[in-house]
Motif scaffolding. Structure first.
Motif, PDB file in Angstrom:
ATOM      1  N   PHE A  82       0.855  -1.185   0.000  1.00  0.00           N
ATOM      2  CA  PHE A  82       0.000   0.000   0.000  1.00  0.00           C
ATOM      3  C   PHE A  82       0.894   1.238   0.000  1.00  0.00           C
ATOM      4  O   PHE A  82       1.987   1.225   0.581  1.00  0.00           O
ATOM      5  CB  PHE A  82      -0.896   0.033   1.245  1.00  0.00           C
ATOM      6  N   TYR A  83       0.393   2.300  -0.629  1.00  0.00           N
ATOM      7  CA  TYR A  83       1.128   3.558  -0.655  1.00  0.00           C
ATOM      8  C   TYR A  83       0.248   4.668  -0.095  1.00  0.00           C
ATOM      9  O   TYR A  83      -0.971   4.679  -0.297  1.00  0.00           O
ATOM     10  CB  TYR A  83       1.566   3.899  -2.084  1.00  0.00           C
ATOM     11  N   LEU A  84       0.889   5.586   0.609  1.00  0.00           N
ATOM     12  CA  LEU A  84       0.176   6.735   1.167  1.00  0.00           C
ATOM     13  C   LEU A  84       1.031   7.975   0.955  1.00  0.00           C
ATOM     14  O   LEU A  84       2.212   7.987   1.318  1.00  0.00           O
ATOM     15  CB  LEU A  84      -0.108   6.519   2.658  1.00  0.00           C
ATOM     16  N   LYS A  86       0.267  12.135   1.365  1.00  0.00           N
ATOM     17  CA  LYS A  86      -0.712  13.192   1.614  1.00  0.00           C
ATOM     18  C   LYS A  86      -0.039  14.413   2.218  1.00  0.00           C
ATOM     19  O   LYS A  86       0.822  14.299   3.095  1.00  0.00           O
ATOM     20  CB  LYS A  86      -1.821  12.692   2.545  1.00  0.00           C
ATOM     21  N   ASP A  96      -6.908   6.635   2.620  1.00  0.00           N
ATOM     22  CA  ASP A  96      -5.809   7.209   1.841  1.00  0.00           C
ATOM     23  C   ASP A  96      -4.758   6.160   1.485  1.00  0.00           C
ATOM     24  O   ASP A  96      -3.864   6.427   0.679  1.00  0.00           O
ATOM     25  CB  ASP A  96      -5.152   8.353   2.622  1.00  0.00           C
ATOM     26  N   GLN A  98      -3.496   3.355  -0.601  1.00  0.00           N
ATOM     27  CA  GLN A  98      -3.809   2.892  -1.948  1.00  0.00           C
ATOM     28  C   GLN A  98      -3.059   1.591  -2.237  1.00  0.00           C
ATOM     29  O   GLN A  98      -1.830   1.550  -2.182  1.00  0.00           O
ATOM     30  CB  GLN A  98      -3.425   3.951  -2.982  1.00  0.00           C
ATOM     31  N   GLU A 100      -1.257  -1.452  -4.212  1.00  0.00           N
ATOM     32  CA  GLU A 100      -0.498  -1.542  -5.459  1.00  0.00           C
ATOM     33  C   GLU A 100      -1.250  -2.387  -6.486  1.00  0.00           C
ATOM     34  O   GLU A 100      -1.217  -2.104  -7.689  1.00  0.00           O
ATOM     35  CB  GLU A 100       0.876  -2.148  -5.180  1.00  0.00           C
ATOM     36  N   GLU A 105      -8.290  -4.311   0.139  1.00  0.00           N
ATOM     37  CA  GLU A 105      -8.609  -2.917   0.437  1.00  0.00           C
ATOM     38  C   GLU A 105      -9.010  -2.771   1.891  1.00  0.00           C
ATOM     39  O   GLU A 105      -9.284  -3.759   2.583  1.00  0.00           O
ATOM     40  CB  GLU A 105      -9.742  -2.423  -0.467  1.00  0.00           C
ATOM     41  N   PRO A 109     -12.902   3.130   5.185  1.00  0.00           N
ATOM     42  CA  PRO A 109     -11.989   4.173   4.700  1.00  0.00           C
ATOM     43  C   PRO A 109     -11.964   5.429   5.561  1.00  0.00           C
ATOM     44  O   PRO A 109     -11.205   6.351   5.270  1.00  0.00           O
ATOM     45  CB  PRO A 109     -12.550   4.489   3.307  1.00  0.00           C
TER      46      PRO A 109
END
Length: 249
Positions: A82-84, A86, A96, A98, A100, A105, A109
């Motif tokens: 996962f990437y964040l 912000k 937030d 996301q 790959e 998921e 959220p």
């Protein structure tokens, strides 16, 4: 063994488990709580974090964010990144994160992670791995509880009304007729009174019928969670029998 479903919604299920000993019912409870493998964030790599919260605290919060994936599409060696990224001002939420690759998921959220001021930013990479709650609670997919089906036999109704004025004997009799027996609250109150006044009545428990409640944390649909727990339990029993048979040889 028989199962009778009493109530079911998106995240919880109540059912009767019939024809099983106490030990097997408890084994199923433990399997639901601690043996079903699901995803959770295990490793977090920070590229930028000038917030007021240390890296370790944020990593801990991310690890407790429930993640969902379709049962059967992963195994215990599966990993997902996962990437964040912000910038402030604003609030960093679990949504937030996301993935790959699609398929895994966050369940909710809108779980807040950290507040960013105007000059603050958070940029990281997180690796979600598969595990179970025997290793850490972040891999716990749900909660389960059970109790025997209980019926209350009232022997002295007048004394019952005096000692338990908030419980209607007629309501107790109606509850006795239900498959699940009397409510837990009624059982607890009556049981407490009978310790000092056994002449009031008697509690009768069915030794091989249990009222089960299972609630999913969202990692898996609740019916899938129960089936997965049964599958994990059967696999362990098969492993046990294989070792027993091997020792015989």
């Amino acid at each position: 063994m028989k199962v009778e479903i009493l109530e079911r919604d998106k995240d919880s299920i109540t059912f009767l488990l019939k024809g099983v000993p106490l030990s097997l019912a408890n084994a199923l409870r433990r399997a639901v709580i601690s043996e079903v493998p699901v995803f959770a964030i295990e490793d977090v790599y920070f590229y930028e974090n000038n917030t007021s919260i240390w890296d370790e605290y944020i990593a801990h919060r991310l690890g407790l964010v429930p993640l969902k994936a379709e049962w059967g599409t992963y195994n215990r060696d599966s990993e997902v990144k996962f990437y964040l990224d912000k910038q402030g001002p604003g609030v960093v939420y679990s949504g937030d994160l996301q993935p790959e690759t699609p398929g895994v998921e966050v369940v909710d959220p809108e779980i807040p992670i950290v507040v960013l001021r105007e000059d603050q930013a958070l940029r990281l990479e997180a690796v979600a791995k598969v595990g179970d709650a025997r290793e850490h609670a972040k891999w716990q997919a749900g909660i389960a509880s059970f109790r025997p089906v209980v019926r209350v036999e009232i022997k002295d109704e007048q004394l019952f009304r005096e000692l338990l004025p908030d419980i209607d004997p007629e309501d107790v009799r109606r509850q006795n007729e239900r498959p699940q027996g009397v409510d837990t609250a009624v059982y607890n109150l009556v049981d407490e009174v009978l310790e000092d006044h056994p002449e009031v009545g008697e509690i009768k428990k069915k030794k091989d019928v249990f009222l089960f409640y299972v609630e999913s944390y969202g990692n898996l649909p609740v019916d899938v969670l129960v089936r997965a727990a049964v599958s994990e339990l059967l696999q362990r029993l098969e492993m046990f029998m294989t070792k027993v048979e091997g020792n015989k040889a």
